[in-house]
Design an enzyme around this catalytic site. Structure first.
Site, PDB file in Angstrom:
ATOM      1  N   LYS A   1      -6.567  15.158 -45.493  1.00  0.00           N
ATOM      2  CA  LYS A   1      -6.055  16.474 -45.729  1.00  0.00           C
ATOM      3  C   LYS A   1      -5.542  16.500 -47.223  1.00  0.00           C
ATOM      4  O   LYS A   1      -6.095  17.538 -48.078  1.00  0.00           O
ATOM      5  CB  LYS A   1      -5.348  16.854 -44.917  1.00  0.00           C
ATOM      6  CG  LYS A   1      -5.170  18.346 -44.885  1.00  0.00           C
ATOM      7  CD  LYS A   1      -4.293  18.906 -43.509  1.00  0.00           C
ATOM      8  CE  LYS A   1      -5.082  18.704 -42.168  1.00  0.00           C
ATOM      9  NZ  LYS A   1      -4.269  18.808 -41.023  1.00  0.00           N
TER      10      LYS A   1
ATOM     11  N   ARG B   1       2.018  19.702 -42.032  1.00  0.00           N
ATOM     12  CA  ARG B   1       0.639  19.154 -41.209  1.00  0.00           C
ATOM     13  C   ARG B   1       0.379  17.768 -41.500  1.00  0.00           C
ATOM     14  O   ARG B   1       0.613  17.204 -42.552  1.00  0.00           O
ATOM     15  CB  ARG B   1      -0.524  20.241 -41.920  1.00  0.00           C
ATOM     16  CG  ARG B   1      -0.135  21.584 -41.622  1.00  0.00           C
ATOM     17  CD  ARG B   1      -1.584  22.542 -42.461  1.00  0.00           C
ATOM     18  NE  ARG B   1      -2.616  22.392 -41.466  1.00  0.00           N
ATOM     19  CZ  ARG B   1      -3.527  22.998 -41.752  1.00  0.00           C
ATOM     20  NH1 ARG B   1      -4.209  23.281 -42.973  1.00  0.00           N
ATOM     21  NH2 ARG B   1      -4.751  22.969 -40.855  1.00  0.00           N
TER      22      ARG B   1
ATOM     23  N   GLY C   1      -6.757  17.600 -33.974  1.00  0.00           N
ATOM     24  CA  GLY C   1      -5.829  17.987 -32.731  1.00  0.00           C
ATOM     25  C   GLY C   1      -4.971  16.762 -32.311  1.00  0.00           C
ATOM     26  O   GLY C   1      -4.123  17.028 -31.133  1.00  0.00           O
TER      27      GLY C   1
ATOM     28  N   MET D   1      -2.758  14.993 -33.860  1.00  0.00           N
ATOM     29  CA  MET D   1      -1.339  14.796 -34.196  1.00  0.00           C
ATOM     30  C   MET D   1      -0.717  16.261 -34.772  1.00  0.00           C
ATOM     31  O   MET D   1      -1.358  17.213 -34.419  1.00  0.00           O
ATOM     32  CB  MET D   1      -1.158  13.892 -35.610  1.00  0.00           C
ATOM     33  CG  MET D   1      -1.521  12.543 -35.220  1.00  0.00           C
ATOM     34  SD  MET D   1      -1.148  11.517 -36.937  1.00  0.00           S
ATOM     35  CE  MET D   1      -2.861  12.224 -37.926  1.00  0.00           C
TER      36      MET D   1
ATOM     37  N   ARG E   1     -13.139  19.188 -45.364  1.00  0.00           N
ATOM     38  CA  ARG E   1     -13.476  17.519 -45.260  1.00  0.00           C
ATOM     39  C   ARG E   1     -14.990  17.318 -45.015  1.00  0.00           C
ATOM     40  O   ARG E   1     -15.434  18.255 -44.694  1.00  0.00           O
ATOM     41  CB  ARG E   1     -12.644  17.076 -43.897  1.00  0.00           C
ATOM     42  CG  ARG E   1     -12.922  17.864 -42.853  1.00  0.00           C
ATOM     43  CD  ARG E   1     -11.956  17.671 -41.661  1.00  0.00           C
ATOM     44  NE  ARG E   1     -12.086  18.518 -40.637  1.00  0.00           N
ATOM     45  CZ  ARG E   1     -11.185  18.519 -39.776  1.00  0.00           C
ATOM     46  NH1 ARG E   1     -10.139  18.054 -39.817  1.00  0.00           N
ATOM     47  NH2 ARG E   1     -11.445  19.263 -38.673  1.00  0.00           N
TER      48      ARG E   1
ATOM     49  N   HIS F   1     -11.603  23.073 -30.290  1.00  0.00           N
ATOM     50  CA  HIS F   1     -11.005  21.582 -30.083  1.00  0.00           C
ATOM     51  C   HIS F   1     -12.086  20.842 -29.323  1.00  0.00           C
ATOM     52  O   HIS F   1     -12.395  19.751 -29.817  1.00  0.00           O
ATOM     53  CB  HIS F   1      -9.949  21.601 -29.407  1.00  0.00           C
ATOM     54  CG  HIS F   1      -9.165  20.398 -28.901  1.00  0.00           C
ATOM     55  ND1 HIS F   1      -9.503  19.708 -27.692  1.00  0.00           N
ATOM     56  CD2 HIS F   1      -8.347  19.405 -29.651  1.00  0.00           C
ATOM     57  CE1 HIS F   1      -8.821  18.412 -27.748  1.00  0.00           C
ATOM     58  NE2 HIS F   1      -8.449  18.106 -28.829  1.00  0.00           N
TER      59      HIS F   1
ATOM     60  N   ARG G   1     -35.330 -15.787 -20.849  1.00  0.00           N
ATOM     61  CA  ARG G   1     -34.679 -16.711 -19.839  1.00  0.00           C
ATOM     62  C   ARG G   1     -35.639 -17.062 -18.575  1.00  0.00           C
ATOM     63  O   ARG G   1     -36.261 -16.282 -17.916  1.00  0.00           O
ATOM     64  CB  ARG G   1     -33.782 -15.522 -19.225  1.00  0.00           C
ATOM     65  CG  ARG G   1     -32.642 -15.028 -20.124  1.00  0.00           C
ATOM     66  CD  ARG G   1     -31.796 -13.908 -19.553  1.00  0.00           C
ATOM     67  NE  ARG G   1     -31.048 -13.108 -20.361  1.00  0.00           N
ATOM     68  CZ  ARG G   1     -31.342 -12.118 -20.803  1.00  0.00           C
ATOM     69  NH1 ARG G   1     -32.713 -11.425 -20.822  1.00  0.00           N
ATOM     70  NH2 ARG G   1     -30.397 -11.256 -21.407  1.00  0.00           N
TER      71      ARG G   1
ATOM     72  N   ARG H   1     -35.738 -20.118 -23.613  1.00  0.00           N
ATOM     73  CA  ARG H   1     -34.660 -20.929 -23.078  1.00  0.00           C
ATOM     74  C   ARG H   1     -35.080 -21.787 -21.567  1.00  0.00           C
ATOM     75  O   ARG H   1     -35.496 -21.080 -20.698  1.00  0.00           O
ATOM     76  CB  ARG H   1     -33.347 -20.195 -22.799  1.00  0.00           C
ATOM     77  CG  ARG H   1     -32.111 -21.014 -22.480  1.00  0.00           C
ATOM     78  CD  ARG H   1     -30.973 -20.160 -22.312  1.00  0.00           C
ATOM     79  NE  ARG H   1     -30.983 -19.118 -21.076  1.00  0.00           N
ATOM     80  CZ  ARG H   1     -30.118 -17.961 -20.751  1.00  0.00           C
ATOM     81  NH1 ARG H   1     -29.237 -18.060 -21.822  1.00  0.00           N
ATOM     82  NH2 ARG H   1     -30.413 -17.421 -19.561  1.00  0.00           N
TER      83      ARG H   1
ATOM     84  N   SER I   1     -29.378 -20.881 -31.941  1.00  0.00           N
ATOM     85  CA  SER I   1     -29.015 -19.359 -31.456  1.00  0.00           C
ATOM     86  C   SER I   1     -27.983 -19.283 -30.650  1.00  0.00           C
ATOM     87  O   SER I   1     -27.661 -20.018 -29.707  1.00  0.00           O
ATOM     88  CB  SER I   1     -30.143 -18.895 -30.480  1.00  0.00           C
ATOM     89  OG  SER I   1     -30.324 -17.755 -29.725  1.00  0.00           O
TER      90      SER I   1
ATOM     91  N   GLY J   1     -25.029 -17.933 -28.466  1.00  0.00           N
ATOM     92  CA  GLY J   1     -25.151 -17.384 -27.029  1.00  0.00           C
ATOM     93  C   GLY J   1     -23.524 -16.731 -26.912  1.00  0.00           C
ATOM     94  O   GLY J   1     -22.631 -17.457 -26.270  1.00  0.00           O
ATOM     95  N   THR J   2     -23.284 -15.622 -27.536  1.00  0.00           N
ATOM     96  CA  THR J   2     -21.931 -15.144 -27.826  1.00  0.00           C
ATOM     97  C   THR J   2     -21.386 -14.564 -26.517  1.00  0.00           C
ATOM     98  O   THR J   2     -20.217 -14.462 -26.411  1.00  0.00           O
ATOM     99  CB  THR J   2     -21.892 -14.105 -28.747  1.00  0.00           C
ATOM    100  OG1 THR J   2     -22.780 -12.940 -28.559  1.00  0.00           O
ATOM    101  CG2 THR J   2     -22.551 -14.771 -30.100  1.00  0.00           C
ATOM    102  N   ASN J   3     -22.338 -14.501 -25.386  1.00  0.00           N
ATOM    103  CA  ASN J   3     -21.663 -14.048 -24.179  1.00  0.00           C
ATOM    104  C   ASN J   3     -20.848 -15.085 -23.725  1.00  0.00           C
ATOM    105  O   ASN J   3     -19.687 -15.233 -23.403  1.00  0.00           O
ATOM    106  CB  ASN J   3     -22.738 -13.555 -22.974  1.00  0.00           C
ATOM    107  CG  ASN J   3     -23.502 -12.470 -23.382  1.00  0.00           C
ATOM    108  OD1 ASN J   3     -23.161 -12.006 -24.525  1.00  0.00           O
ATOM    109  ND2 ASN J   3     -24.778 -12.171 -22.855  1.00  0.00           N
ATOM    110  N   ASP J   4     -21.496 -16.269 -23.556  1.00  0.00           N
ATOM    111  CA  ASP J   4     -20.882 -17.500 -22.697  1.00  0.00           C
ATOM    112  C   ASP J   4     -19.619 -18.205 -24.040  1.00  0.00           C
ATOM    113  O   ASP J   4     -18.800 -18.642 -23.606  1.00  0.00           O
ATOM    114  CB  ASP J   4     -21.972 -18.646 -22.539  1.00  0.00           C
ATOM    115  CG  ASP J   4     -22.226 -18.551 -20.986  1.00  0.00           C
ATOM    116  OD1 ASP J   4     -21.701 -17.804 -20.430  1.00  0.00           O
ATOM    117  OD2 ASP J   4     -23.118 -19.340 -20.710  1.00  0.00           O
TER     118      ASP J   4
ATOM    119  N   CYS K   1     -28.406 -14.304 -29.594  1.00  0.00           N
ATOM    120  CA  CYS K   1     -29.090 -13.669 -28.547  1.00  0.00           C
ATOM    121  C   CYS K   1     -28.175 -13.263 -27.491  1.00  0.00           C
ATOM    122  O   CYS K   1     -28.757 -13.019 -26.286  1.00  0.00           O
ATOM    123  CB  CYS K   1     -30.094 -14.691 -28.152  1.00  0.00           C
ATOM    124  SG  CYS K   1     -29.367 -16.202 -27.226  1.00  0.00           S
TER     125      CYS K   1
ATOM    126  N   TYR L   1     -31.743 -13.677 -37.866  1.00  0.00           N
ATOM    127  CA  TYR L   1     -31.832 -12.563 -36.980  1.00  0.00           C
ATOM    128  C   TYR L   1     -30.972 -12.600 -35.735  1.00  0.00           C
ATOM    129  O   TYR L   1     -30.323 -13.386 -35.470  1.00  0.00           O
ATOM    130  CB  TYR L   1     -33.402 -12.918 -36.389  1.00  0.00           C
ATOM    131  CG  TYR L   1     -33.271 -14.102 -35.404  1.00  0.00           C
ATOM    132  CD1 TYR L   1     -32.887 -14.272 -34.188  1.00  0.00           C
ATOM    133  CD2 TYR L   1     -33.478 -15.501 -35.819  1.00  0.00           C
ATOM    134  CE1 TYR L   1     -32.772 -14.997 -33.008  1.00  0.00           C
ATOM    135  CE2 TYR L   1     -33.492 -16.407 -34.830  1.00  0.00           C
ATOM    136  CZ  TYR L   1     -33.117 -16.196 -33.566  1.00  0.00           C
ATOM    137  OH  TYR L   1     -33.082 -17.285 -32.382  1.00  0.00           O
TER     138      TYR L   1
END
Length: 906
Positions: A30, A99, A108, A110, A343, A459, A584, A639, A790, A792-795, A858, A878
């Protein structure tokens, strides 16, 4: 000898003439934009901005910076000199607003206080100078109301109830019908409320009012609703807010005054035109609060043509200057136009894509910048289903289409119920007369928001658009009764809490019951069933088509699919997948094949095991042939079996009951008994950290060999059919290079056998999943035996954090999110500091060993917009994700490649 330098003295206050739009970190959005408009020569009321640095000092120490009071005094003196009057002086008072204004818009969330400087004495002087006693007392009651709620913590409903009583006593419906005498009484009532609830009198010293208001704005940065909004919008918590002190201009001086909000383009559709709301004889909060219904901005031309023409010219100036949709707040004081804020405006997903392409066509921005104006999250919104226009429906109302989407749920009339029911699995629509910042948690929980008051700038509308939430505002024919938890609709029908309603944020229509949905035109486009055209839906498709083309030209990351069958693979290919990053194989062992797996598990001899594997081989091969055909010419990463074998066996409790009943009845149960024994033998306390993945392949002879043979034979068959199979074999859950070496040696032997038997040359890449911390830490060694990684970001997330995802998300993640320990679940967006550090380290170590090592991901993070940017920075080749998320990943990969460090578009 070193040169003596004067110590750096922090500057905590900037006049509007000193800043510019690039100082958002310091002056907040602002303040920076008020300064920019001042620099452009636009009519901005004089004022000054207290920096975010001052706020951070206050929040860290509990006290204002030592120099702040003197700096504020100096700037106030300069403002008073410029205006020719003193703050709160008795005869002709200078009044100011205080303000908030953070770097990123938080509508809205703050605090704001208007009319600071009014007191029992100065209200008389204001009345005399304005020649309007009613205006002066209306301004004073507004100050006490805002100050009491915002600064002194008085419950806002107490003021609203007193105002309602005043209107009832006068037998009027709107506050503008109250006369000066009524407002004087209301001021007295408000002061009594402050005295009783706050334990002190309303302050009469104008400087005390201003100082307390500044502190209140600082403190509002850490208010519950502000913190909740920041978590929802992923805004950092350490930015702090600036405070803007601005000389007051008044829109409540009579019919030749007013206030409004304008957009240079429609924030709902992106179309050019005159969009916004205007309210005569009102102050700014009346518009955004939705407590009085506005008129369309276009009607200002008839009300005050001079101001309207000037506003249109300013809007064009601002859009060309900012090169984007601008959201503008303005006030007209007795025919004089004043700009109070501008803005870069929040917009719906569809508007974002349309506006980005429009601005490219107008030559205001290039393709690179256009990609920064849209997001994968917005694209995902456009892929949601929409209502079936041909369905039999019962429309009961229509409001303003404030934020698009098709939302269905049970009507609830307060935020607490919305949150409670949502956590119980219910889909809800939050129904209110108008929303206020205290409704934020309910708005987040709801499928959509419906209000009977307010417009596109209320709002509810602004916050819903920012969150991508369906919203219909200003449905005036609906009578919302929040106390009785019901809504009366035309025709005598009443919607009780819990009744299902449907709202269409694209048309503003409200329906009873559940309206069926149909696929989004954007999904139909990706499926190849819709092509860019001329009508409204096709115009959106054209914009999406162009932005996807931009992204595909710019991106470095390739995008693959997680797909386990030919049907998913074909859909993924239509959505733009460049191969399969994860197939899988465990999904191929379910259904009718479960019995064959049971035979494998129950095998007591090598002959029985070989027989079971021989039975499974042709079925696996058939699966792979279909997959290679669907993805012909593109890589397919398969896999090998990953989950524990007990998952393919019957439930232990159910099987125990079956065996016990058979024994009691003296019925044959030898097979069930063997199964039960196998289940007990394979039972593990924590199976996800037990006998699974590569460990299975090493413990059960022939299992992985059978799968590799099926892959190799399927590839040979496709090559014989003139196909181009590009198979990649992925070994799961490797923790040490020795595991991979043993499995690889066995796989190479099988591939050689198939080559010899078929006379076909096969090039099957063999690699591994990196999903254990040890694998990431020893990646340099593992790369000696792997042609690709590859992640395996879940595990990997589970093992790095020590979380069991199935348990923790339901047990304590909500508390962690609410307490700010997580900004977002680490299973949704990658934990860059922890998991991400391991990914980067493994990638670097792997490529030191094998420079041509191919790297991908993956896990679910492969389709998460923020995570895609991380994987781009980490140098992966990838990402792989579910078919539906492929367009999102493609777009974000393009954005990641063109990311500009200074882009603040959200």
């Amino acid at each position: 000898m070193s040169e003596n330098k004067a110590p750096h003295v922090a500057k905590f206050v900037y006049d509007f003439t000193e800043g510019n739009k690039d100082l958002k970190d310091l002056l907040g959005g602002k303040g920076a934009n008020l300064a920019e408009m001042t620099n452009l020569g636009l009519p901005v009321p004089p004022g000054f901005t207290i920096t975010t640095e001052a706020c951070k000092v206050y929040l860290e120490s509990g006290a204002e910076p030592a120099a702040l009071r003197d700096e504020v005094s100096a700037h106030l003196d300069a403002l008073e000199s410029r205006m020719g009057k003193k703050l709160g002086q008795a005869d002709d008072p200078l009044l100011v607003s205080v303000r908030s204004g953070a770097k990123f818009s938080m509508p809205g969330m703050m605090d704001t206080v208007l009319n600071i400087g009014l007191s029992d004495k100065s209200v008389q002087g204001l009345a005399k100078q304005a020649g309007d006693e009613r205006f002066a007392w209306d301004s004073y009651r507004r100050l006490i109301q805002m100050f009491g709620k915002t600064v002194l913590g008085v419950e806002g409903d107490l003021f609203e109830e007193a105002l309602d009583k005043a209107k009832e006593a006068k037998k009027v419906k709107v506050d503008t019908d109250l006369e000066a005498a009524d407002l004087k009484k209301l001021v007295t009532a408000f002061k009594k409320i402050v005295k009783k609830e706050a334990g002190r009198d309303f302050p009469q010293d104008p400087r005390e009012q201003m100082d307390l208001a500044i502190k209140a704005v600082f403190e509002s940065w850490n208010g519950d609703r502000a913190k909740l909004y920041r978590r929802q919008e992923r805004i950092p918590h350490d930015l702090g807010t600036a405070v803007n002190v601005c000389s007051m201009v008044f829109g409540n001086l009579g019919p030749d005054s007013g206030t409004g909000v304008a957009f240079t383009r429609d924030p709902a559709s992106g179309h050019q035109g005159v969009y916004g709301d205007y309210l005569q004889n009102a102050q700014g909060e009346d518009v955004v609060a939705g407590i009085r219904n506005t008129v369309p901005l276009a009607e200002l031309e008839q009300i005050d043509k001079k101001s309207y023409d000037q506003l249109m010219q300013i809007m064009e100036t601002l859009e060309n200057h900012y090169k984007d949709l601008c959201d503008i707040e303005f006030t007209i004081e007795r025919g004089q136009l004043w700009m109070l804020q501008t803005r870069v405006g929040k917009r719906t997903a569809g508007a974002a894509f349309r506006i980005a392409t429009q601005l490219v066509d107008q030559g205001l921005i290039d393709e690179t910048e256009a990609l920064q104006r849209v997001t994968g999250a917005q694209l995902a919104q456009l892929m949601f289903p929409r209502f079936d226009e041909g369905a039999k429906v019962e429309q009961v109302g229509r409001g303003i289409a404030a934020s698009p989407g098709a939302a269905v749920g049970k009507a609830v009339f307060d935020s607490y119920t919305a949150v409670k029911w949502s956590r119980s699995g219910e889909k809800v629509i939050l129904v209110r007369r108008e929303t206020n910042p205290d409704d934020l948690d309910g708005m987040i929980a709801a499928e959509g928001i419906l209000t009977s008051r307010g417009g596109k700038t209320s709002h509810a509308a602004v916050v819903a658009r920012g969150m991508g939430k369906t919203c219909v505002c200003g449905a005036e024919e609906l009578e919302v009764d929040t106390k009785r938890r019901r809504m009366a609709v035309p025709g005598g029908h009443v919607v009780e809490e819990g009744d299902v309603i449907s709202i269409d944020g694209s048309t503003g229509k409200v329906y009873l019951g559940e309206v069926p949905v149909v696929p989004s035109p954007v999904v139909e486009y990706f499926e190849g069933r819709m092509h860019p055209g001329a009508d409204d839906a096709d115009e959106l498709v054209e914009a999406v088509h162009r932005m996807m083309a931009f992204a595909d030209r710019k991106r470095r990351l390739r995008v693959r699919a997680n797909a386990d069958n030919a049907e998913d693979a074909l859909r993924a290919r239509r959505f733009g997948a460049q191969g399969i990053g994860l197939c899988r194989t465990e999904h191929m062992f379910l259904g009718e094949r479960r019995e064959m797996v049971e035979k494998l598990i129950l095998a007591d001899t090598e002959e029985e095991r070989e027989a079971a594997l021989t039975e499974l081989l042709p079925l696996q091969k058939k699966d792979f042939v279909e997959l290679f055909e669907a993805m012909d010419g593109l890589p397919v990463t398969i896999r090998l079996l990953d989950p524990p074998l007990h998952e393919f066996l019957p439930d232990i409790t159910e099987l125990s009951v079956r065996v016990a009943l058979a024994e009691a009845r003296q019925e044959p149960h030898e097979n069930d008994l063997r199964l039960l024994q196998a289940v007990h033998r394979l039972h593990e306390q924590n199976p996800m950290l037990g006998l699974r993945g590569v460990r299975l392949g090493l413990v059960i002879p022939g299992l992985f060999s059978m799968q590799v043979r099926a892959i190799a034979e399927a590839a040979a068959e496709r090559k014989a059919a003139k196909g181009d199979p590009r198979a990649e074999v992925m070994i799961p859950l490797v923790g040490t290079v020795q595991e991979l070496e043993i499995v690889r040696e066995e796989a190479d032997q099988v591939i050689a056998q198939v080559q010899a038997a078929t006379g076909t040359e096969l090039k099957l890449a063999i690699g591994t999943m990196i999903e254990l911390p040890r694998a990431a830490l020893t990646a340099g060694q593992i790369a000696e035996a792997a042609e690709f990684f590859s992640f395996g970001t879940n595990d990997l997330t589970q093992t790095v954090w020590g979380f069991s995802r199935d348990d923790v998300e339901a047990s304590f993640f909500t508390a962690y999110l609410e307490k700010g320990i997580f900004g977002v679940s680490p299973f949704e967006t990658i934990d860059k500091d922890g998991v991400g550090s391991l990914v980067k380290a493994a990638a670097e170590a792997g490529r030191r060993t094998r420079p041509d090592l191919k790297l991908g991901v993956c896990g679910e993070h492969g389709g998460d917009p923020e995570s895609v940017h991380f994987f781009h920075e980490a140098g992966l080749d990838y990402v792989s994700c579910s078919p539906f998320r492929i367009p999102v990943a493609r777009l974000e990969a393009g954005r990641a490649a063109t990311q500009s460090a200074g882009s603040d578009h959200r």
